[in-house]
Design an enzyme around this catalytic site. Structure first.
Site, PDB file in Angstrom:
ATOM      1  N   SER A 120      61.205  36.453 -31.013  1.00  0.00           N
ATOM      2  CA  SER A 120      61.612  36.034 -29.678  1.00  0.00           C
ATOM      3  C   SER A 120      60.586  36.482 -28.631  1.00  0.00           C
ATOM      4  O   SER A 120      59.424  36.091 -28.694  1.00  0.00           O
ATOM      5  CB  SER A 120      63.014  36.579 -29.380  1.00  0.00           C
ATOM      6  OG  SER A 120      63.558  35.986 -28.238  1.00  0.00           O
ATOM      7  N   ASP A 156      68.187  26.378 -31.813  1.00  0.00           N
ATOM      8  CA  ASP A 156      67.578  27.393 -30.952  1.00  0.00           C
ATOM      9  C   ASP A 156      66.834  26.684 -29.832  1.00  0.00           C
ATOM     10  O   ASP A 156      66.033  25.772 -30.091  1.00  0.00           O
ATOM     11  CB  ASP A 156      66.614  28.250 -31.791  1.00  0.00           C
ATOM     12  CG  ASP A 156      65.895  29.322 -30.990  1.00  0.00           C
ATOM     13  OD1 ASP A 156      66.233  29.523 -29.808  1.00  0.00           O
ATOM     14  OD2 ASP A 156      64.988  29.952 -31.552  1.00  0.00           O
ATOM     15  N   HIS A 203      69.144  31.218 -32.720  1.00  0.00           N
ATOM     16  CA  HIS A 203      68.282  32.260 -32.167  1.00  0.00           C
ATOM     17  C   HIS A 203      68.855  33.646 -32.453  1.00  0.00           C
ATOM     18  O   HIS A 203      70.036  33.907 -32.231  1.00  0.00           O
ATOM     19  CB  HIS A 203      68.115  32.077 -30.661  1.00  0.00           C
ATOM     20  CG  HIS A 203      67.021  32.924 -30.099  1.00  0.00           C
ATOM     21  ND1 HIS A 203      65.690  32.574 -30.179  1.00  0.00           N
ATOM     22  CD2 HIS A 203      67.042  34.133 -29.480  1.00  0.00           C
ATOM     23  CE1 HIS A 203      64.952  33.510 -29.628  1.00  0.00           C
ATOM     24  NE2 HIS A 203      65.739  34.465 -29.199  1.00  0.00           N
TER      25      HIS A 203
END
Length: 409
Positions: free
Chosen positions: A195, A349, A379
């Protein structure tokens, strides 16, 4: 004595009642504001995880309003966990060039020098710590028999861009210069992150690509990275805007927190009226839905009309055009020098298309890419690989692909 007992009973009843109301409110909020597509396996588990996060945030807000602590501080505290000793690893907290790090070294003897993995945790540049990614780092170190160095970079909003990037860069340079001290081959160092950490890994990799005074990075591993802030209306942002654990508005919120320490312009960013049209057109060769394969548009996509912005808004967010913040905007000359890459994306995501666009850029510039796409992933799923009854099989599959890539280097 009876009065005290009655007061305790009353207090307990009030507390339990309040907590039940909070849980019900969190469930209602989740059902009203979140959408879990049919392709996500074990959707009830995902809702439970999301509801827990909502409750934590709400309690943090209450504590902030009554002056006990900040919401961000409370959420960070609740995310932390200590796992204790690992029989297969030496674990030690150190400082690399004034940056806190946690190093994981396998105890099993090695025939030669090991590979080293610099790991940058996710959490939107606002959350995350050694503890939130402890299980993940331990697993990578054990399963790939690598020395893993987790970096405790400074967090927003207290520390704005480029603080996190500079910490990750400085820690990586320090490790590369001293790799042999930790039994690591200086020519076999990999940067890795999930991320926001994937963003930092990509930025560090680009910065080091042109350095002649250091060994070349062996590879970069980008796990559902956020790589641009020009267009929050790409197909994946539209399709997955309400899918936990990262809503579209939260993605914009976090990058603004990292940039400016506040999210005052989140509405402009979401609408796409934060960057001048001429600059959008300049980067449209790289940041465009036209570069997304058609199969990723079948769940729905509506082309977004280009909107201009005011000089005042652009002045606040103009650093979105810097590759150290948005690596997808780096010039081809830089991209061509990047090492072998691994990119993991998840179908459900909002950041999926950032990864797909970067994959295309790397391949177009002759960089070897190993791509793992989790068709049922969302995610943050990698951190769920070993989370008890709230584990998701796709998280383990994704982590296995990361480990297998490392072992192939």
């Amino acid at each position: 004595m009876a009065v005290v007992y009655m007061l305790l009973v009353l207090f307990s009843a009030v507390f339990i009642g309040g907590f039940l109301l909070l849980v019900m409110a969190a469930i209602n909020f989740d059902l009203s504001n979140s959408e879990i597509p049919p392709g996500v396996t074990q959707p009830v588990k995902l809702r439970i995880v999301h509801i827990i996060l909502i409750i934590t945030a709400v309690v943090g807000r209450i504590l902030e309003n009554i002056g006990i602590c900040s919401q961000v501080g409370f959420v960070r505290y609740m995310q932390g966990r200590t796992l204790g000793v690992d029989p297969k690893l030496f674990i030690k907290d150190l400082w690399f060039d004034k940056v806190p790090v946690r190093i994981y070294q396998p105890k099993i003897p090695s025939a030669g020098q090991r590979r080293g993995v610099m790991f940058f945790h996710g959490g939107g540049w606002v959350f995350g710590s050694f503890e939130t990614h402890e299980k993940l780092c331990r697993c990578i170190a054990r399963e790939s028999e690598s020395v893993v160095v987790a970096v405790g970079y400074r967090l927003a909003p207290e520390h704005k861009y480029p603080a996190a990037y500079e910490d990750c860069l400085n820690a990586t340079i320090h490790f590369m210069k001293n790799a042999e001290h930790y039994g690591v081959d200086p020519a076999n160092v990999i940067v890795c992150g999930d991320s926001a950490g994937g963003n930092l890994a990509a930025a560090v990799s680009q910065t080091l690509a042109g350095r002649s005074d250091l060994p070349r990075l062996r590879a970069q591993i980008l796990i559902y990275p956020g790589l641009q802030a020009l267009d929050f209306n790409l197909p994946s942002y539209q399709q997955n805007q309400g899918v936990p654990l990262l809503h579209r508005e939260h993605a914009a919120f976090y990058v603004l927190q990292y940039l400016n320490g506040d999210a005052a312009n989140v509405e402009e960013v979401l609408k796409g009226c934060h960057i001048p049209i001429d600059i959008k057109l300049k980067y449209s060769k790289w940041v465009s839905p036209d570069n997304i394969p058609e199969r990723f548009k079948v769940r729905g996509y509506k082309p977004h009309v280009l909107l201009d912005c005011t000089a005042e808004v652009f002045e606040k967010v103009k650093r979105f055009c810097e590759p150290n913040l948005c690596p997808l905007l780096a010039e081809d000359a830089c991209i061509q020098q990047l090492p072998e890459s691994f990119i993991l994306t998840c179908e459900y995501d909002v950041l999926r298309d950032d990864g797909l666009l970067y994959k295309k850029r790397l391949e177009d510039n002759g960089v070897q890419v190993t791509w793992c796409h989790l068709e049922d992933g969302f995610h943050g799923i990698i951190n769920s690989f070993n989370n008890g009854w709230l584990s998701f099989p796709a998280g383990k599959r994704g982590l296995d692909s990361v480990v297998n890539f490392l072992k192939s280097l």
